[in-house]
Design an enzyme around this catalytic site. Structure first.
Site, PDB file in Angstrom:
ATOM      1  N   HIS A 194     -15.902  54.313   0.334  1.00 10.33           N
ATOM      2  CA  HIS A 194     -14.538  54.304  -0.199  1.00 10.33           C
ATOM      3  C   HIS A 194     -13.737  53.158   0.374  1.00 10.33           C
ATOM      4  CE1 HIS A 194     -14.660  58.798  -1.376  1.00 10.33           C
ATOM      5  NE2 HIS A 194     -15.039  58.014  -2.361  1.00 10.33           N
ATOM      6  N   GLU A 435     -33.289  46.974 -19.262  1.00 11.12           N
ATOM      7  CA  GLU A 435     -33.327  47.015 -17.797  1.00 11.12           C
ATOM      8  C   GLU A 435     -34.610  47.642 -17.278  1.00 11.12           C
ATOM      9  OE1 GLU A 435     -29.817  49.069 -16.442  1.00 11.12           O
ATOM     10  OE2 GLU A 435     -29.924  50.562 -18.021  1.00 11.12           O
ATOM     11  N   CYS A 506     -25.323  41.775 -17.943  1.00  6.27           N
ATOM     12  CA  CYS A 506     -24.194  42.477 -17.328  1.00  6.27           C
ATOM     13  C   CYS A 506     -24.509  42.962 -15.924  1.00  6.27           C
ATOM     14  CB  CYS A 506     -23.727  43.644 -18.204  1.00  6.27           C
ATOM     15  SG  CYS A 506     -24.982  44.899 -18.434  1.00  6.27           S
TER      16      CYS A 506
HETATM   17  C1  PEP Z   1     -27.755  46.909 -14.231  1.00  7.62           C
HETATM   18  O1  PEP Z   1     -28.655  47.713 -14.009  1.00  7.62           O
HETATM   19  O2  PEP Z   1     -27.869  45.678 -14.063  1.00  7.62           O
HETATM   20  C2  PEP Z   1     -26.454  47.383 -14.725  1.00  7.62           C
HETATM   21  C3  PEP Z   1     -25.525  46.545 -15.130  1.00  7.62           C
HETATM   22  O3  PEP Z   1     -26.217  48.708 -14.706  1.00  7.62           O
HETATM   23  P1  PEP Z   1     -25.933  49.553 -13.367  1.00  7.62           P
HETATM   24  O4  PEP Z   1     -25.710  48.570 -12.240  1.00  7.62           O
HETATM   25  O5  PEP Z   1     -24.749  50.371 -13.674  1.00  7.62           O
HETATM   26  O6  PEP Z   1     -27.197  50.326 -13.214  1.00  7.62           O
HETATM   27 MG    MG Z   2     -28.560  49.694 -14.769  1.00  5.16          MG
END
Ligand code: PEP
Ligand code: MG
Length: 575
Positions: A194, A435, A506
């Site tokens: 946190h 992913e 992302c």
């Molecule tokens: C990722 O796996 O790169 C992603 C953007 O999702 P998270 O980090 O939420 O698993």
């Molecule tokens: Mg992910």
């Protein structure tokens, strides 16, 4: 004597100032034997302390300043919940009676037993709630020994001072908003604690996990905090001070220059438009995304809205949260990812059933196993689509049947809205996160049926290199430049681009300025990242020659030699 401490930098920049020490949280607790006739009095004393803390927390919850971090209310609720738990509110009173000891001692014993149980928990999110238990217990102990040693009692530090704490509770952190500290550092905390989360939202240089800072630093010592590198220098000599003043000045100039790019169109040297979107966890993050010039939300991690509670919200509550984000983004696109629960992101109190949660019932797998929950979320997302530009993103797809079932569930949700006469955007693009290596290697199976894809490099790296992203013991093996990772990312971008499917990244790679040119060279034109990284990535984009970047990326892909790949990347970044 000058010395240097190393921790985890959680918020960048350099601060130089006088140390102000705040409460050493490990309060000394006396052990007193009591007479049986004193038991009732001791139990009352304990209840009075509990009520005092409950009132303090409730008062804070009722008077949250408008500029408090978005997570603050959730933190207070967690603390109030812990305070009300039988294990803390009742068990110590039983111990007082059974062991004939003072209330402080009973509470401390109970806390230690609880913390031991926390150490056995695998889930890092839940494990980190140990800190919350500690903070709540310390508040009660303070009330019991009437030894208020928190920030409030530490005297008002001067503006520009550097707070040095063993640990800080969210309730303490709220006071940061009232004073202008230059920085804060703590002994405890991890990157997802946190304290770290709030540190980022405060935007001042800060470091956690310094271990011994509170013990070694003295009141009013001169200290330098380099939040970018996680380095703290205590009592520096004049030369070092001068060096850091220079670096601080340069950092501030860089930040000012970066701010000027907020409204600049993101394009490479040849004018090619590059889309820079923001990742958000909470609706309140939209403000930061907008102020950093995000061209859209590329990833809204919806599950973060609900991690601090035991149940998922109903459709209406979800709809309101999604609608708020969509409305605040105006005509800019908002990519809403369906719940990525499971693995390291479990609901409070959720039972862990899998020995390998990252390979278990996670993300879309969990949603398909809980059709009612998924249905509610899909309806809420589609309802929000009537208020702006929504894109729907499905995490962790790995097989054709999974994709079929997902599309079917979407169809069912849409038809149910039709039946209810509820308006929604019929053209919401549906995308999938790539992913899992299996999805990367069979991309056409997905792009045939999806409108866009987004590469989640955090998980793609985890699954490709077989390293649990939550396990510190293998953290050093995390390598976005591993030839297999660069190869897979390049392959996904090329394959998607060939079929005309928009593709974004992302994961954390998208916000790492050292990798911006590599990704551009691999053909990426859409990035989504933490809002704080948007302007520095844009700065690199503006100076990038796409053809040169593509030539260097091709060389890197052919080389398969990590050392040479790193040398090529350095050269690419130096150009
Ligand atoms: C990722 O796996 O790169 C992603 C953007 O999702 P998270 O980090 O939420 O698993
Ligand atoms: Mg992910």
């Amino acid at each position: 004597m000058s010395f240097t401490l190393h921790g985890i930098g959680v918020s960048g920049g350099i601060a130089i100032g006088r140390a102000h020490l705040v409460s050493h949280t490990q309060l000394e607790v006396p052990h007193t034997e009591i007479e049986p006739r004193q038991v009732a009095g001791e139990q009352v004393r304990f209840d009075v302390a509990l009520n005092k803390v409950r009132r303090e927390l409730s008062d804070l919850a009722a008077n949250i300043p408008h500029n408090a971090p978005a997570e603050f209310e959730a933190f207070l609720n967690v603390h109030l919940m812990i305070l009300g738990d039988e294990m803390l509110s009742e068990a110590p009173k039983r111990m007082v009676a059974e062991q004939l000891c003072n209330a402080e001692w009973a509470l401390k014993q109970q806390m230690e037993a609880l913390l031991e149980q926390f150490d056995k928990i695998d889930d890092p999110y839940l494990r980190e709630r140990k800190t919350d238990v500690l903070q709540v217990v310390e508040r009660v102990l303070r009330a019991l020994v009437s030894d208020a040693t928190g920030i409030a009692a530490a005297g008002v530090p001067q503006d520009g001072s550097i707070l040095v704490a063993h640990d800080l509770s969210p309730a303490d952190v709220i006071l940061f908003k009232k004073h202008r500290f230059a920085s804060f550092v703590t002994d405890l905390g991890g990157t997802t604690s946190h304290t770290a989360i709030v540190a980022r939202s405060l935007g001042i240089p800060s470091i956690v996990a310094l271990h011994q800072a509170r013990r070694l630093v003295r009141e009013s010592d001169t200290v330098i905090v380099d939040g970018t590198h996680g380095v703290m220098i205590v009592d520096p000599d004049d030369k070092v001070l001068e060096e850091y003043r220079l670096r601080q000045h340069e950092w501030e100039l860089d930040q000012q220059k970066l701010r000027r790019l907020t409204t600049t169109r993101a394009a490479a040297l040849d004018g090619t438009r590059i889309e820079l979107h923001a990742n958000i966890e909470l609706p309140d993050d939209v403000a930061l995304a907008r102020s950093n010039g995000a061209a859209g939300i590329g990833l809204f991690r919806t599950e973060f809205l609900y991690l601090n509670r035991r149940d998922l919200p109903d459709e209406d509550e979800q709809f309101e949260a999604y609608r708020r984000v969509v409305t605040e983004m105006g005509r800019l696109p908002v990519t809403i990812r369906t719940f990525d629960l499971g693995a390291d992101k479990a609901l409070m109190g959720a039972e862990r059933v899998s020995a390998n949660p990252a390979l278990g019932l996670r993300a879309i797998r969990l949603c398909l196993a809980e059709p009612q929950m998924f249905h509610r979320q899909l309806r809420a997302i589609y309802r929000a689509s009537a208020f702006g530009r929504v894109r729907l993103l499905v995490p962790m797809l790995s097989s054709a049947p999974e994709l079929e079932q997902t599309l079917h569930a979407i169809d069912v949700a849409r038809r149910s809205l039709d039946d209810d006469g509820i308006a929604y955007d019929r053209t919401v693009p549906v995308g999938g996160m790539i992913e899992v290596p299996a999805a990367a290697l069979s991309l056409p199976m997905f792009t045939r049926k999806l409108d866009f894809v987004s590469i989640g490099t955090n998980d793609l790296i985890q699954y490709t290199l077989a390293i649990d992203r939550t396990d510190e013991a293998v953290a050093h093996l995390y390598d976005p430049l591993h030839p297999a990772v660069v190869g897979l990312v390049g392959m996904i971008i090329q394959s998607a681009t060939r079929t005309g499917t928009p593709v974004a990244v992302c994961g954390e790679m998208a916000g790492d300025v050292h990798l911006t040119r590599l990704l551009l060279g691999l053909g990426l034109r859409q990035f989504s990242m933490h809002p704080a990284n948007l302007l520095s990535v844009k700065q690199v984009v503006l100076k990038t020659d796409l053809e040169e970047a593509a030539a260097s990326a091709r060389k890197m892909l052919r080389s398969h030699d990590p050392t040479r790949m790193r040398a090529l990347l350095e050269k690419m970044n130096a150009a």
